[in-house]
Design a protein around this motif. Structure first.
Motif: not given
Length: 601
Positions: A466-474
């Motif tokens: 399992v990996s957790v990836k962030k959606i960019p703020f912009d």
């Protein structure tokens, strides 16, 4: 108000903006109880601390200002803004990587997307100017920096909102006083060499401290040729004596020829950061000195690289600044932390170091922006993200799959939910029920907690990576742009080490930075990077995290190749007990990573 106004298609006099709460996420400070320059106990504040802390706020300034109205209505003494000029251009800047061979990254700053249709620009600016009037103190002033693209439109907006009688001056800043050469000089026209700054006030009773240009050495040598027991003096045309120590110089007019822009001379370049639209500190210093006093609140809601915050800090003013771009907020933060180490415009700070300031965000900001676009309630935003990633829904299970890689799943964490240890266990269990799955990627909008230990236990127990990836703020500003490429990064790419070196002392270090699951760093960029740790730009530590507000008491960062970053931090605890350590890391592109560790002293 003025008796005339500018009308255009889409103009709305009513403000329909959701009221979002400004929440403190992080604070950088010395011991705040000892910082007593500004004791704020009045009714016009919603601060949670006894003493003032300056504010750096990430988000759309329309939402930011609307959220500030309740606590700061008629409280801000000076507003300076440098909004987009309606040029229609894309603005970006280059980040130079250290320890590499001419390796640069081009970073998006903002899109000045109103140039093709001036009505869009007016619809953007009009409600923001109205909110600024609500926030401005009765004796306050506002300066709007613009150019020939929009100055005449903005003048009419300001006449309507602030009143034609409250227009004070139109200032011309000569941006090329020392050099008119190169490509611009070839234009078949008058060479553009100036910006316009419109100066308005809230009322006729406003703060103004007259500014002067000091006498030059040449002027002093030529005119101060007399001396008596009171000192050196000159004789005016009216036969008056003016002593050198009493002569302030020439009053500053509405044409500013003496402040250098960044493009032409070394003294200005020494201050330049390469950020588009960055303005010289001397320009802000003149405005802040003229239209505010020590202790006043200065605001800039298009703060960019942070010159307003930096100069207000140095001149003993309180400040509130915001920007839509996370990297602009990050750059401003670093300029403040490095306030006594910067080159460029020489201005003494009032104290060593910086005053306490907090990094703030708007609660439920992403939801509000999606609702504004009609993408939230119907979950349309999930469909858009899935399309950008080329994944398809798996029987309405909430999971999405890759047709070319069926054993891999994606899960978009709903905006209203928080990724904690229990939640990640639930998601992993549901994923395994869908069949032979060996890889799961969870996409999140914000980093709230460190669930890395749960990822390791799931991999060991469920044989599921399992990996957790962030959606960019912009992304929120580009979500409906079909050409915008969605890039993600693994929030646990940073490996930290915690070691107890003495009974009450620990050593914290950054061990590794993996870029394997980071879409922002491609092979072309990485081929000249000698060590992945060189991609770390900033990190800070809260050695006693209380699970609500990050109160950082140690930090290290890079700045303009002048300040080296340390990858080791140490701390001595004064009392025994259980502590949670929070570590925040920012890479050279402004992407954030969060790690936590629990220790017993």
């Amino acid at each position: 108000m003025g008796s005339h106004e500018l009308n255009w298609e889409g103009k709305s006099r009513k403000l329909h903006i959701p009221q979002l709460k400004v929440i403190r996420k992080e604070i950088f400070q010395k011991v705040i109880e000892k910082y007593k320059r500004f004791n704020i106990t009045g009714e016009n504040t919603k601060e949670n601390f006894k003493y003032w802390a300056n504010q750096l706020i990430l988000g759309d300034n329309l939402y930011v200002m609307n959220s500030l109205v309740e606590g700061y209505k008629a409280s801000i003494n000076l507003i300076y803004i440098d909004p987009p000029f309606a040029t229609g251009g894309d603005f970006s800047f280059k980040i130079q990587l250290e320890n590499t061979d001419n390796n640069e990254i081009k970073k998006w700053a903002y899109k000045d997307s109103w140039g093709g249709n001036i009505t869009y620009f007016l619809c953007m600016l009009y409600p923001r100017l109205k909110l600024m009037r609500y926030l401005l103190a009765q004796d306050g002033s506002i300066y709007i920096h613009c150019d020939y693209h929009s100055s005449h439109y903005i003048k009419l907006l300001m006449d309507e909102i602030f009143g034609r009688d409250n227009f004070q001056r139109e200032i011309t800043w000569n941006t090329q006083s020392l050099n008119v050469a190169g490509f611009k000089s070839q234009a078949k026209n008058w060479i553009r060499a100036s910006d316009t700054i419109l100066f308005y006030t809230k009322s006729k009773d406003f703060t103004f401290n007259k500014q002067y240009i000091p006498r030059s050495d040449e002027f002093i040598k030529k005119h101060f040729t007399h001396e008596d027991d009171k000192g050196i003096y000159r004789i005016t045309r009216r036969k008056n004596k003016v002593y050198l120590d009493k002569d302030p110089g020439d009053p500053v007019t509405t044409v500013w020829n003496d402040i250098l822009s960044f493009n032409y001379v070394a003294p200005a370049q020494a201050e330049g950061l390469g950020y588009p639209t960055q303005k010289p500190e001397a320009l802000l210093a003149r405005i802040i000195r003229a239209s505010s006093n020590e202790g006043d609140i200065v605001a800039d809601f298009f703060c960019g690289s942070g010159a307003t915050a930096l100069v207000a800090e140095r001149l003993n003013r309180r400040w509130i600044c915001s920007d839509l771009n996370p990297y602009a907020i990050h750059l401003t933060k670093k300029r403040l932390l490095a306030i006594n180490k910067l080159q460029g415009y020489k201005m003494d700070s009032y104290y060593e170091g910086f005053a306490p300031f907090s990094l703030n965000r708007l609660e439920n900001y992403t939801q509000a922006k999606l609702k504004q676009r009609g993408l939230y309630d119907n979950k349309k935003y999930v469909e858009i993200l899935a399309k950008k990633l080329s994944v398809i829904s798996q029987n309405d299970s909430g999971f999405f799959g890759d047709e070319n890689c069926p054993e891999k799943l994606y899960y978009f964490l709903p905006l209203e939910e928080r990724l904690h240890n229990g939640k990640i266990q639930e998601i992993a269990k549901n994923a395994k029920q869908l069949g032979n799955i060996d890889s799961l990627t969870i996409l999140i909008w914000d980093i709230e907690d460190d669930v890395y230990k749960s990822l390791k236990s799931i991999k060991k127990r469920e044989k599921l990576s399992v990996s957790v990836k962030k959606i960019p703020f912009d992304l929120i500003e580009h979500i409906e742009d079909p050409n915008f490429v969605l890039k993600l990064y693994d929030i646990y790419a940073i490996k930290i080490g915690v070691k107890k070196t003495d009974e009450n002392e620990i050593k914290l270090s950054i061990k590794d930075f993996s870029v394997e699951n980071n879409d922002f760093f491609d092979d072309k960029l990485l081929k000249n990077v000698k060590n992945n740790l060189d991609l770390i730009d900033f990190w800070c530590v809260d050695y006693n995290y209380n699970n609500t507000l990050s109160n950082y008491d140690w930090y290290s960062y890079k700045f303009r190749n002048k300040i080296d970053i340390s990858l080791i931090s140490s701390h001595t605890y004064s009392e025994d007990g259980s502590y949670t350590i929070l570590v925040k890391i920012v890479d050279v592109l402004g992407n954030e990573y969060l790690r936590k560790a629990d220790i017993q002293i």
